[in-house]
Design an enzyme around this catalytic site. Structure first.
Site, PDB file in Angstrom:
ATOM      1  N   ASN A   8       0.849  -1.184   0.000  1.00  0.00           N
ATOM      2  CA  ASN A   8       0.000   0.000   0.000  1.00  0.00           C
ATOM      3  C   ASN A   8       0.897   1.250   0.000  1.00  0.00           C
ATOM      4  OD1 ASN A   8      -1.397   2.281   1.165  1.00  0.00           O
ATOM      5  ND2 ASN A   8      -3.040   0.904   1.747  1.00  0.00           N
ATOM      6  N   ASP A  10      -0.098   4.506   0.097  1.00  0.00           N
ATOM      7  CA  ASP A  10      -0.765   5.737   0.571  1.00  0.00           C
ATOM      8  C   ASP A  10       0.199   6.700   1.264  1.00  0.00           C
ATOM      9  OD1 ASP A  10      -3.136   4.588  -0.223  1.00  0.00           O
ATOM     10  OD2 ASP A  10      -3.867   4.181   1.793  1.00  0.00           O
ATOM     11  N   HIS A  11       1.077   6.137   2.109  1.00  0.00           N
ATOM     12  CA  HIS A  11       1.866   7.046   2.954  1.00  0.00           C
ATOM     13  C   HIS A  11       3.054   7.686   2.246  1.00  0.00           C
ATOM     14  CE1 HIS A  11      -0.968   6.511   5.943  1.00  0.00           C
ATOM     15  NE2 HIS A  11      -0.662   5.259   6.233  1.00  0.00           N
ATOM     16  N   ARG A  19       4.232  18.659   2.484  1.00  0.00           N
ATOM     17  CA  ARG A  19       4.839  19.912   2.006  1.00  0.00           C
ATOM     18  C   ARG A  19       4.173  20.441   0.737  1.00  0.00           C
ATOM     19  NH1 ARG A  19       9.968  21.158   4.286  1.00  0.00           N
ATOM     20  NH2 ARG A  19       9.945  22.878   2.826  1.00  0.00           N
ATOM     21  N   HIS A  44      -5.677   3.730  -1.216  1.00  0.00           N
ATOM     22  CA  HIS A  44      -6.991   4.060  -0.642  1.00  0.00           C
ATOM     23  C   HIS A  44      -7.324   5.491  -1.029  1.00  0.00           C
ATOM     24  CE1 HIS A  44      -9.607   4.104   3.304  1.00  0.00           C
ATOM     25  NE2 HIS A  44     -10.285   4.495   2.242  1.00  0.00           N
ATOM     26  N   ARG A  46      -9.470   8.237  -0.283  1.00  0.00           N
ATOM     27  CA  ARG A  46     -10.408   8.611   0.781  1.00  0.00           C
ATOM     28  C   ARG A  46     -11.250   9.790   0.343  1.00  0.00           C
ATOM     29  NH1 ARG A  46      -8.566   6.222   5.941  1.00  0.00           N
ATOM     30  NH2 ARG A  46     -10.286   7.366   6.856  1.00  0.00           N
ATOM     31  N   ARG A  50      -6.861  12.725   1.696  1.00  0.00           N
ATOM     32  CA  ARG A  50      -5.748  13.159   2.576  1.00  0.00           C
ATOM     33  C   ARG A  50      -4.395  12.616   2.126  1.00  0.00           C
ATOM     34  NH1 ARG A  50      -7.116   9.697   7.974  1.00  0.00           N
ATOM     35  NH2 ARG A  50      -9.127  10.716   7.717  1.00  0.00           N
ATOM     36  N   HIS A  51      -4.382  11.539   1.351  1.00  0.00           N
ATOM     37  CA  HIS A  51      -3.095  11.084   0.802  1.00  0.00           C
ATOM     38  C   HIS A  51      -3.203  10.873  -0.715  1.00  0.00           C
ATOM     39  CE1 HIS A  51      -5.114   7.396   1.965  1.00  0.00           C
ATOM     40  NE2 HIS A  51      -4.768   7.485   3.217  1.00  0.00           N
ATOM     41  N   GLU A  71      -8.776   0.625  -2.651  1.00  0.00           N
ATOM     42  CA  GLU A  71      -9.575   0.603  -1.417  1.00  0.00           C
ATOM     43  C   GLU A  71     -10.450   1.824  -1.425  1.00  0.00           C
ATOM     44  OE1 GLU A  71      -7.547   0.664   2.317  1.00  0.00           O
ATOM     45  OE2 GLU A  71      -6.298  -1.009   1.711  1.00  0.00           O
ATOM     46  N   THR A 101      -6.731   5.867  10.535  1.00  0.00           N
ATOM     47  CA  THR A 101      -6.662   4.810   9.529  1.00  0.00           C
ATOM     48  C   THR A 101      -7.942   3.996   9.653  1.00  0.00           C
ATOM     49  OG1 THR A 101      -5.392   2.892   8.777  1.00  0.00           O
ATOM     50  CG2 THR A 101      -5.378   3.298  11.132  1.00  0.00           C
ATOM     51  N   THR A 102      -8.188   3.093   8.702  1.00  0.00           N
ATOM     52  CA  THR A 102      -9.418   2.304   8.723  1.00  0.00           C
ATOM     53  C   THR A 102      -9.517   1.584  10.068  1.00  0.00           C
ATOM     54  OG1 THR A 102      -8.889   1.892   6.420  1.00  0.00           O
ATOM     55  CG2 THR A 102     -10.766   0.698   7.325  1.00  0.00           C
ATOM     56  N   GLU A 152     -11.003  -9.579   2.629  1.00  0.00           N
ATOM     57  CA  GLU A 152      -9.755  -9.219   3.289  1.00  0.00           C
ATOM     58  C   GLU A 152     -10.018  -9.266   4.783  1.00  0.00           C
ATOM     59  OE1 GLU A 152      -7.527  -5.761   1.984  1.00  0.00           O
ATOM     60  OE2 GLU A 152      -6.555  -5.620   3.950  1.00  0.00           O
ATOM     61  N   HIS A 192      -3.742  -5.051   7.727  1.00  0.00           N
ATOM     62  CA  HIS A 192      -3.876  -3.975   8.714  1.00  0.00           C
ATOM     63  C   HIS A 192      -2.969  -4.242   9.915  1.00  0.00           C
ATOM     64  CE1 HIS A 192      -5.387  -0.475  10.729  1.00  0.00           C
ATOM     65  NE2 HIS A 192      -5.973  -0.159   9.602  1.00  0.00           N
ATOM     66  N   GLY A 193      -2.016  -3.350  10.074  1.00  0.00           N
ATOM     67  CA  GLY A 193      -1.143  -3.423  11.251  1.00  0.00           C
ATOM     68  C   GLY A 193      -0.073  -4.503  11.178  1.00  0.00           C
ATOM     69  N   GLY A 215       1.049  -1.573   4.421  1.00  0.00           N
ATOM     70  CA  GLY A 215       1.395  -0.202   4.073  1.00  0.00           C
ATOM     71  C   GLY A 215       2.370   0.407   5.051  1.00  0.00           C
ATOM     72  N   HIS A 216       1.849   0.801   6.209  1.00  0.00           N
ATOM     73  CA  HIS A 216       2.619   1.626   7.136  1.00  0.00           C
ATOM     74  C   HIS A 216       4.003   1.065   7.457  1.00  0.00           C
ATOM     75  CE1 HIS A 216       3.194   4.637  10.221  1.00  0.00           C
ATOM     76  NE2 HIS A 216       3.719   3.673  10.952  1.00  0.00           N
TER      77      HIS A 216
HETATM   78  N1  PXP Z   1      -5.910  -3.262   4.351  1.00  0.00           N
HETATM   79  C1  PXP Z   1      -6.865  -2.310   4.491  1.00  0.00           C
HETATM   80  C2  PXP Z   1      -8.249  -2.630   4.082  1.00  0.00           C
HETATM   81  C3  PXP Z   1      -6.521  -1.036   4.985  1.00  0.00           C
HETATM   82  O1  PXP Z   1      -7.480  -0.096   5.112  1.00  0.00           O
HETATM   83  C4  PXP Z   1      -5.176  -0.763   5.304  1.00  0.00           C
HETATM   84  C5  PXP Z   1      -4.796   0.613   5.778  1.00  0.00           C
HETATM   85  O2  PXP Z   1      -4.887   1.503   4.722  1.00  0.00           O
HETATM   86  C6  PXP Z   1      -4.227  -1.793   5.123  1.00  0.00           C
HETATM   87  C7  PXP Z   1      -4.624  -3.030   4.676  1.00  0.00           C
HETATM   88  C8  PXP Z   1      -2.782  -1.578   5.428  1.00  0.00           C
HETATM   89  O3  PXP Z   1      -2.636  -1.360   6.796  1.00  0.00           O
HETATM   90  P1  PXP Z   1      -1.217  -0.901   7.335  1.00  0.00           P
HETATM   91  O4  PXP Z   1      -0.932   0.443   6.779  1.00  0.00           O
HETATM   92  O5  PXP Z   1      -1.419  -0.899   8.830  1.00  0.00           O
HETATM   93  O6  PXP Z   1      -0.221  -1.935   6.885  1.00  0.00           O
END
Ligand code: PXP
Length: 239
Positions: A8, A10-11, A19, A44, A46, A50-51, A71, A101-102, A152, A192-193, A215-216
């Site tokens: 992912n 996004d970040h 910036r 994602h 949104r 925001r990203h 997403e 986050t979600t 998922e 997620h996480g 992602g993160h």
């Molecule tokens: N899956 C879904 C559905 C999410 O919403 C996210 C966060 O955007 C992720 C996976 C990835 O989560 P993380 O950034 O914590 O790895």
């Protein structure tokens, strides 16, 4: 079977937007992640942009060579964008403006009517749909009934646990939900996480969960060591 990795991006856009500059570019990051072995790119879009913004999504659609997973929330605006963009997969997620986050999985029971229409409309445009849900067997059954092609499984609870017995218990819950999903003909992914530490016990589920979406943790490591290494390190752990 080895669990595959979707990244992912996004970040990368979060950092760029901090910036209001052009760099770093999520499209370049996606390209490098693919070269390092990611089997898919996730973004994602949104409601508050925001990203990732609409322009990023269009460019990702043009350049991603593996598969693009969009997403999004189940809104009319997003449905229209998905149909225009034609990602390889849409993952429907709950979305609240004030969240960082979600937060939870989709409330399939309350959203049942809208989701059936949504999934059918996406299918009419040959776009498969994944539903982001808690690892609960009733929700897995409902996801199949609503016409989803994928689920998922939300690993947020798993990723927050610290005690070994609780981790084992959550892994069992994830395994049962994933096994049922496969029996019902669904493709099963999770996310997620997840990070470089909790992925180790998690990969014991590689016989029932085909892919993780991260992602993160990857982007955070990429900021320090580069995205190529960050993606390769995670793939190495998934082996
Ligand atoms: N899956 C879904 C559905 C999410 O919403 C996210 C966060 O955007 C992720 C996976 C990835 O989560 P993380 O950034 O914590 O790895």
């Amino acid at each position: 079977m080895r669990m595959q990795l979707a990244v992912n991006v996004d970040h990368i856009a979060t950092l760029r937007n901090a910036r209001k500059e052009r760099e770093p570019d999520p499209i370049t990051a996606a390209h490098l992640a693919e070269l390092a072995g990611a089997v898919g790119i996730v973004c994602h879009l949104r409601e508050d942009r925001r990203h990732i913004c609409d322009h990023d999504l269009r460019r990702l659609r043009e350049t991603v060579k593996t598969k693009l997973d969009l997403e999004m929330a189940a809104t009319e605006e997003m449905l229209h964008i998905a149909i225009q963009t034609k990602p390889d997969l849409v993952t429907l997620v709950p979305e609240r403006r004030e969240e960082l986050t979600t937060e939870g999985g989709l409330d399939l029971k309350t959203m049942r009517t809208i989701l059936v229409q949504f999934i059918a409309e996406l299918a009419r445009h040959e776009i498969p749909t994944s539903l982001f849900i808690e690892p609960d067997k009733d929700l897995v059954r409902l996801a199949a009934e609503l016409g989803a092609t994928h689920i998922e499984l939300h690993t947020g609870t798993y990723s927050r646990l610290r005690k070994a017995d609780e981790i084992q218990c959550e892994l069992k819950r994830l395994r049962e939900a994933a096994t049922l999903g496969r029996e019902l003909g669904l493709r099963v992914v999770a996310g997620h996480g997840l990070n470089y530490i909790n992925i180790i016990p998690f990969k014991s589920l590689s016989d029932v969960i085909e892919e993780v979406s991260i992602g993160h943790a990857i982007i955070a490591r990429a900021a320090l060591v580069g995205i190529d290494k960050a993606v390769r390190d995670m793939i190495q752990l998934l082996r």
